[in-house]
Design an enzyme around this catalytic site. Sequence first.
Site, PDB file in Angstrom:
ATOM      1  N   SER A  27       0.845  -1.205   0.000  1.00 40.39           N
ATOM      2  CA  SER A  27       0.000   0.000   0.000  1.00 40.39           C
ATOM      3  C   SER A  27       0.877   1.250   0.000  1.00 40.39           C
ATOM      4  O   SER A  27       1.620   1.517   0.949  1.00 40.39           O
ATOM      5  CB  SER A  27      -0.916   0.014   1.221  1.00 40.39           C
ATOM      6  OG  SER A  27      -1.479   1.304   1.340  1.00 40.39           O
ATOM      7  N   HIS A  52      -1.118  -1.306  -4.329  1.00 45.47           N
ATOM      8  CA  HIS A  52      -2.397  -1.008  -3.693  1.00 45.47           C
ATOM      9  C   HIS A  52      -2.506   0.499  -3.486  1.00 45.47           C
ATOM     10  O   HIS A  52      -1.686   1.110  -2.776  1.00 45.47           O
ATOM     11  CB  HIS A  52      -2.491  -1.750  -2.356  1.00 45.47           C
ATOM     12  CG  HIS A  52      -3.826  -1.646  -1.693  1.00 45.47           C
ATOM     13  ND1 HIS A  52      -4.893  -2.442  -2.042  1.00 45.47           N
ATOM     14  CD2 HIS A  52      -4.264  -0.827  -0.703  1.00 45.47           C
ATOM     15  CE1 HIS A  52      -5.939  -2.127  -1.287  1.00 45.47           C
ATOM     16  NE2 HIS A  52      -5.584  -1.139  -0.473  1.00 45.47           N
ATOM     17  N   ASP A  54      -4.847   3.534  -2.125  1.00 47.14           N
ATOM     18  CA  ASP A  54      -5.978   3.835  -1.245  1.00 47.14           C
ATOM     19  C   ASP A  54      -6.533   5.221  -1.535  1.00 47.14           C
ATOM     20  O   ASP A  54      -5.864   6.220  -1.277  1.00 47.14           O
ATOM     21  CB  ASP A  54      -5.515   3.767   0.221  1.00 47.14           C
ATOM     22  CG  ASP A  54      -5.214   2.344   0.642  1.00 47.14           C
ATOM     23  OD1 ASP A  54      -6.130   1.511   0.613  1.00 47.14           O
ATOM     24  OD2 ASP A  54      -4.048   2.065   0.998  1.00 47.14           O
ATOM     25  N   MET A  56      -9.216   7.936  -0.504  1.00 46.96           N
ATOM     26  CA  MET A  56     -10.092   8.297   0.624  1.00 46.96           C
ATOM     27  C   MET A  56     -10.671   9.686   0.415  1.00 46.96           C
ATOM     28  O   MET A  56      -9.936  10.609   0.037  1.00 46.96           O
ATOM     29  CB  MET A  56      -9.291   8.291   1.920  1.00 46.96           C
ATOM     30  CG  MET A  56      -8.581   6.979   2.189  1.00 46.96           C
ATOM     31  SD  MET A  56      -7.629   7.089   3.696  1.00 46.96           S
ATOM     32  CE  MET A  56      -6.856   5.465   3.735  1.00 46.96           C
ATOM     33  N   HIS A  85      -8.258   0.837  -4.373  1.00 50.90           N
ATOM     34  CA  HIS A  85      -9.228   0.610  -3.283  1.00 50.90           C
ATOM     35  C   HIS A  85      -9.944   1.928  -3.016  1.00 50.90           C
ATOM     36  O   HIS A  85      -9.366   2.853  -2.450  1.00 50.90           O
ATOM     37  CB  HIS A  85      -8.441   0.111  -2.052  1.00 50.90           C
ATOM     38  CG  HIS A  85      -9.245  -0.020  -0.800  1.00 50.90           C
ATOM     39  ND1 HIS A  85      -8.672  -0.225   0.438  1.00 50.90           N
ATOM     40  CD2 HIS A  85     -10.584   0.007  -0.582  1.00 50.90           C
ATOM     41  CE1 HIS A  85      -9.622  -0.299   1.361  1.00 50.90           C
ATOM     42  NE2 HIS A  85     -10.787  -0.154   0.769  1.00 50.90           N
ATOM     43  N   MET A  87     -12.286   4.199  -1.084  1.00 53.30           N
ATOM     44  CA  MET A  87     -12.990   4.416   0.189  1.00 53.30           C
ATOM     45  C   MET A  87     -13.723   5.742   0.055  1.00 53.30           C
ATOM     46  O   MET A  87     -13.385   6.741   0.698  1.00 53.30           O
ATOM     47  CB  MET A  87     -11.980   4.449   1.346  1.00 53.30           C
ATOM     48  CG  MET A  87     -11.494   3.068   1.744  1.00 53.30           C
ATOM     49  SD  MET A  87      -9.950   3.119   2.676  1.00 53.30           S
ATOM     50  CE  MET A  87      -8.798   3.133   1.330  1.00 53.30           C
ATOM     51  N   MET A 156     -11.503  -6.097   4.979  1.00 54.88           N
ATOM     52  CA  MET A 156     -10.756  -5.157   5.815  1.00 54.88           C
ATOM     53  C   MET A 156     -10.441  -5.827   7.154  1.00 54.88           C
ATOM     54  O   MET A 156     -11.342  -6.333   7.832  1.00 54.88           O
ATOM     55  CB  MET A 156     -11.569  -3.889   6.077  1.00 54.88           C
ATOM     56  CG  MET A 156     -11.750  -2.977   4.879  1.00 54.88           C
ATOM     57  SD  MET A 156     -10.238  -2.531   3.988  1.00 54.88           S
ATOM     58  CE  MET A 156      -9.243  -1.785   5.277  1.00 54.88           C
ATOM     59  N   ASP A 194      -6.701  -6.639   3.943  1.00 56.21           N
ATOM     60  CA  ASP A 194      -6.093  -5.307   4.017  1.00 56.21           C
ATOM     61  C   ASP A 194      -6.168  -4.726   5.422  1.00 56.21           C
ATOM     62  O   ASP A 194      -7.261  -4.517   5.966  1.00 56.21           O
ATOM     63  CB  ASP A 194      -6.847  -4.398   3.025  1.00 56.21           C
ATOM     64  CG  ASP A 194      -6.291  -2.992   2.946  1.00 56.21           C
ATOM     65  OD1 ASP A 194      -5.219  -2.728   3.515  1.00 56.21           O
ATOM     66  OD2 ASP A 194      -6.937  -2.154   2.281  1.00 56.21           O
TER      67      ASP A 194
HETATM   68  C1  DX5 Z   1      -6.542   1.427   5.362  1.00 58.12           C
HETATM   69  C2  DX5 Z   1      -6.061   1.111   3.970  1.00 58.12           C
HETATM   70  C3  DX5 Z   1      -4.919   0.189   3.916  1.00 58.12           C
HETATM   71  C4  DX5 Z   1      -3.660   0.696   4.590  1.00 58.12           C
HETATM   72  C5  DX5 Z   1      -2.917  -0.516   5.067  1.00 58.12           C
HETATM   73  O1  DX5 Z   1      -7.746   2.090   5.281  1.00 58.12           O
HETATM   74  O2  DX5 Z   1      -7.114   0.527   3.215  1.00 58.12           O
HETATM   75  O3  DX5 Z   1      -4.638  -0.226   2.582  1.00 58.12           O
HETATM   76  O4  DX5 Z   1      -2.841   1.469   3.759  1.00 58.12           O
HETATM   77  O5  DX5 Z   1      -1.861  -0.116   5.831  1.00 58.12           O
HETATM   78  P1  DX5 Z   1      -1.202  -1.076   6.932  1.00 58.12           P
HETATM   79  O6  DX5 Z   1      -0.703  -2.299   6.216  1.00 58.12           O
HETATM   80  O7  DX5 Z   1      -0.101  -0.223   7.498  1.00 58.12           O
HETATM   81  O8  DX5 Z   1      -2.273  -1.410   7.931  1.00 58.12           O
HETATM   82 ZN    ZN Z   2      -6.563  -0.376   1.240  1.00 57.64          ZN
END
Ligand code: DX5
Ligand code: ZN
Length: 234
Positions: A27, A52, A54, A56, A85, A87, A156, A194
């Site tokens: 990620s 990956h 993320d 948000m 991903h 969110m 998750m 994840d």
């Molecule tokens: C959290 C994200 C993850 C995050 C994982 O909301 O979806 O992808 O970056 O990070 P670690 O592996 O540090 O928990």
């Molecule tokens: Zn993620």
Amino acid sequence: MPLVFSLFIIFAKTFKYNVMQKIISPSLLSADFLHLADDITMLNESQADWYHLDIMDGVFVPNISYGIPVVQAINKMATKPLDVHLMIVDPDRYFEAFKEAGASIITFHYEASTHVHRSVQKIKSLGIKAGVVLNPHTPVSVLEDILGDLDLVLLMSVNPGFGGQKFIERTYSKVEKLRDMIDKNGYNTLIEVDGGVNTENAPKLFAAGANALVAGNAVFKSEDPKKTIELLKL
Ligand code: DX5
Ligand code: ZN
């Protein structure tokens, strides 16, 4: 059931899990944003399989990460599939834009979509892989009637929004339950996990039936990220 048949089932399951490809999707949320190019180069040279990303929106989750221009920039250098991903609320509005930016896989949250089936079909119509994400409180049973349409399910193992959180132990039984649902129906759906993944829980997650693991802090905060990616696959 005759003993020999039971033994065959156990052997087949073990064999299948062992030959299953172990996918690692680091990620980039935990990468060094001032030197992103260095981190992409490192991942290109590593045994990582996907990137990956993320996304948000500060509404679905209490944090804002990065958006389309950053994904486009990463796509210029990345040599492996971008695992995006989302969110964000009402994710359908952005499927096309993220596909154009370079996504090979788009996952969106079950909790953020009213018409999950329609959303899945929309992603697939773009010619890329579609996945649904479940928050820790959402049972895998909600996917029963859509599982066969999914390329992957992302479970998750922390509450989404931040990197570096503690892994929720209950995730193992969710992976096992979902693996059962997939295998019983003969689907090819992949299971991705994840949040809080590290070298200690990774082997247990693969053994429970996961195919792909996301790792942020475990990779980027380690002394030797390439070595850590190798260790996550053991
Ligand atoms: C959290 C994200 C993850 C995050 C994982 O909301 O979806 O992808 O970056 O990070 P670690 O592996 O540090 O928990
Ligand atoms: Zn993620």
